[in-house]
Design a protein around this motif. Structure first.
Motif, PDB file in Angstrom:
ATOM      1  N   LYS A 227      32.552  51.558 -20.907  1.00 33.71           N
ATOM      2  CA  LYS A 227      33.289  52.664 -21.525  1.00 33.71           C
ATOM      3  C   LYS A 227      34.222  53.334 -20.515  1.00 33.71           C
ATOM      4  O   LYS A 227      35.381  53.647 -20.819  1.00 33.71           O
ATOM      5  CB  LYS A 227      32.297  53.686 -22.081  1.00 33.71           C
ATOM      6  CG  LYS A 227      32.939  54.809 -22.878  1.00 33.71           C
ATOM      7  CD  LYS A 227      31.864  55.710 -23.480  1.00 33.71           C
ATOM      8  CE  LYS A 227      32.480  56.833 -24.294  1.00 33.71           C
ATOM      9  NZ  LYS A 227      31.426  57.719 -24.877  1.00 33.71           N
TER      10      LYS A 227
ATOM     11  N   HIS B  29      34.339  48.308 -25.926  1.00 30.62           N
ATOM     12  CA  HIS B  29      34.789  48.525 -27.299  1.00 30.62           C
ATOM     13  C   HIS B  29      34.848  50.015 -27.620  1.00 30.62           C
ATOM     14  O   HIS B  29      35.808  50.501 -28.236  1.00 30.62           O
ATOM     15  CB  HIS B  29      33.861  47.817 -28.281  1.00 30.62           C
ATOM     16  CG  HIS B  29      33.959  46.327 -28.211  1.00 30.62           C
ATOM     17  ND1 HIS B  29      33.025  45.487 -28.795  1.00 30.62           N
ATOM     18  CD2 HIS B  29      34.863  45.501 -27.626  1.00 30.62           C
ATOM     19  CE1 HIS B  29      33.359  44.232 -28.579  1.00 30.62           C
ATOM     20  NE2 HIS B  29      34.469  44.215 -27.867  1.00 30.62           N
ATOM     21  N   ALA B  30      33.823  50.757 -27.175  1.00 33.93           N
ATOM     22  CA  ALA B  30      33.792  52.199 -27.413  1.00 33.93           C
ATOM     23  C   ALA B  30      34.915  52.910 -26.659  1.00 33.93           C
ATOM     24  O   ALA B  30      35.546  53.839 -27.174  1.00 33.93           O
ATOM     25  CB  ALA B  30      32.431  52.774 -26.999  1.00 33.93           C
TER      26      ALA B  30
ATOM     27  N   GLN C 242      38.261  52.289 -28.394  1.00 37.43           N
ATOM     28  CA  GLN C 242      38.346  52.797 -29.762  1.00 37.43           C
ATOM     29  C   GLN C 242      39.101  54.127 -29.802  1.00 37.43           C
ATOM     30  O   GLN C 242      38.810  55.049 -29.042  1.00 37.43           O
ATOM     31  CB  GLN C 242      36.946  52.990 -30.347  1.00 37.43           C
ATOM     32  CG  GLN C 242      36.931  53.314 -31.823  1.00 37.43           C
ATOM     33  CD  GLN C 242      35.516  53.302 -32.379  1.00 37.43           C
ATOM     34  OE1 GLN C 242      34.546  53.353 -31.632  1.00 37.43           O
ATOM     35  NE2 GLN C 242      35.384  53.246 -33.696  1.00 37.43           N
ATOM     36  N   GLY C 243      40.066  54.216 -30.664  1.00 41.07           N
ATOM     37  CA  GLY C 243      40.833  55.448 -30.809  1.00 41.07           C
ATOM     38  C   GLY C 243      41.923  55.630 -29.783  1.00 41.07           C
ATOM     39  O   GLY C 243      42.667  56.620 -29.821  1.00 41.07           O
TER      40      GLY C 243
ATOM     41  N   LYS D 228      45.719  48.026 -29.563  1.00 37.54           N
ATOM     42  CA  LYS D 228      44.897  47.011 -30.231  1.00 37.54           C
ATOM     43  C   LYS D 228      44.428  45.965 -29.221  1.00 37.54           C
ATOM     44  O   LYS D 228      45.061  45.764 -28.171  1.00 37.54           O
ATOM     45  CB  LYS D 228      45.678  46.347 -31.361  1.00 37.54           C
ATOM     46  CG  LYS D 228      46.885  45.535 -30.918  1.00 37.54           C
ATOM     47  CD  LYS D 228      47.617  44.950 -32.119  1.00 37.54           C
ATOM     48  CE  LYS D 228      48.855  44.154 -31.680  1.00 37.54           C
ATOM     49  NZ  LYS D 228      49.599  43.622 -32.843  1.00 37.54           N
TER      50      LYS D 228
END
Length: 352
Positions: free
Chosen positions: A141, A183-184, A187-188, A192
């Motif tokens: 993360k 991935h976390a 995200q946001g 992409k």
């Protein structure tokens, strides 16, 4: 090596008690095995084992320490596991080549009264006796969030491209945790993911080969790469350089290896994670001595139904490399500022 800052790690709260009231117990002794997974990561010979051995020497001078490295071979690690049991190991510190296959090793040892400490990589499908590691999900993360923040600060548009994701070995449960964290972290963020890859054995050449194919496929659409460690980062950067891409898009890393730090100094790699392996190795040694003394240590949390202790990682970029790595003694200017890296060191204020 200097003592790391409290901001970098949470010091293990674990003591081995040898006295109870007025009665003294005999000092611990016994055989402890330290089984590491591969040679692709230089950390095991350079940091993990020396740190473990040094702490064992302090805590248990009469203990015998056995060390083996499986060179990314599941069968070889199983043979080594059997060998240390035959040599009388009472505690085995295991960093598994294959986290799933390691379940049978844990069962075999525990059936004989031998304690197993999962090290760095967990054994998700069966509880080990203890698990000690840096927080792998937080590592993923952190490197991803750091990359996203950097790309936004440098005005990389979110709509015209995306990132590649170069994960670790598909047989490594820790790599799976890092991937989950990546991935976390992405995200946001607005960027992409163009494509992702689980790198067999964490092998840099395999990462390089895959990234080369993605450069052919996506070209200038690649605006950044989240690589799960410094080895895969090095392979990624080599692929871009071989393809004549200049400048190389920002690439993450993890482990703060000498090579990774030098790539950051040169401006080829954006970040890495400083996680002094000696810290986790020392914690594993304390747990091992606790087991030898008949005192099962309690974990800070439970992970995969196993008492666990996780240390907090620190993100390193050019901005804090000198303060966090050089000034605190994790690597010296003499080691880092060789040949083509001397100019970069000068710009960052790192002197020989």
């Amino acid at each position: 090596m200097n003592q790391p800052s409290t901001q970098l790690i949470r010091t293990a709260v674990l003591s081995v008690t040898l006295m109870s009231g007025t009665a003294a117990f005999a000092a611990p002794s016994g055989t402890v095995a330290f089984l590491m997974p591969d040679h692709a990561s230089t950390r095991y010979e350079q940091h993990d084992f020396p740190g473990f051995k040094a702490e064992m020497s302090k805590l248990c001078p009469d203990c015998k320490v056995l060390y083996q490295n499986a060179n990314a071979d599941v069968s070889q690690q199983q043979q080594q596991f059997n060998s240390v049991i035959a040599q009388g190991a009472k505690v085995i510190v295991l960093d598994p080549v294959d986290s799933t296959a390691a379940a049978s090793l844990v069962h075999m040892a525990q059936s004989q009264g031998i304690k197993v400490i999962a090290y760095d990589r967990p054994v998700p499908s069966t509880p080990a006796d203890y698990y000690v590691s840096f927080d792998n999900e937080e590592i993923g993360k952190s490197i991803a969030q750091s990359l996203v923040q950097h790309m936004k600060e440098t005005n990389v548009p979110t709509g015209k491209g995306g990132v590649l994701e170069v994960n670790g070995s598909p047989t490594d449960a820790a790599a799976g945790l890092i991937r989950k964290g990546i991935h976390a972290g992405l995200q946001g963020g607005g960027y992409k993911t163009l494509s992702e890859y689980d790198t067999p054995e964490w092998a840099p050449p395999k990462a390089q080969q895959w990234v080369s194919g993605q450069i052919t496929r996506f070209g200038a659409q690649i605006v950044g790469v989240v690589a799960a460690n410094d080895g895969t980062a090095g392979g990624t950067i080599a692929a871009f350089k071989a393809a004549g891409v200049n400048p190389v898009p920002p690439v993450t890393g993890n482990d703060a290896t000498l090579a990774g730090l030098q790539l950051i100094i040169a401006g080829d790699q954006y970040n890495t994670i400083l996680k002094p392996s000696e810290i986790v190795a020392a914690a594993a040694a304390k747990v091992a001595v606790g087991f030898l003394s008949g005192q099962a240590p309690k974990g800070e949390i439970k992970l995969f139904n196993t008492p666990s202790q996780l240390f907090k990682p620190a993100v390193i970029t050019q901005k804090n490399l000198k303060a966090e790595v050089v000034d605190k003694g994790f690597a010296s200017a003499k080691e880092l500022c060789t040949d083509r890296y001397a100019e970069g060191c000068k710009k960052l204020g790192i002197g020989n």
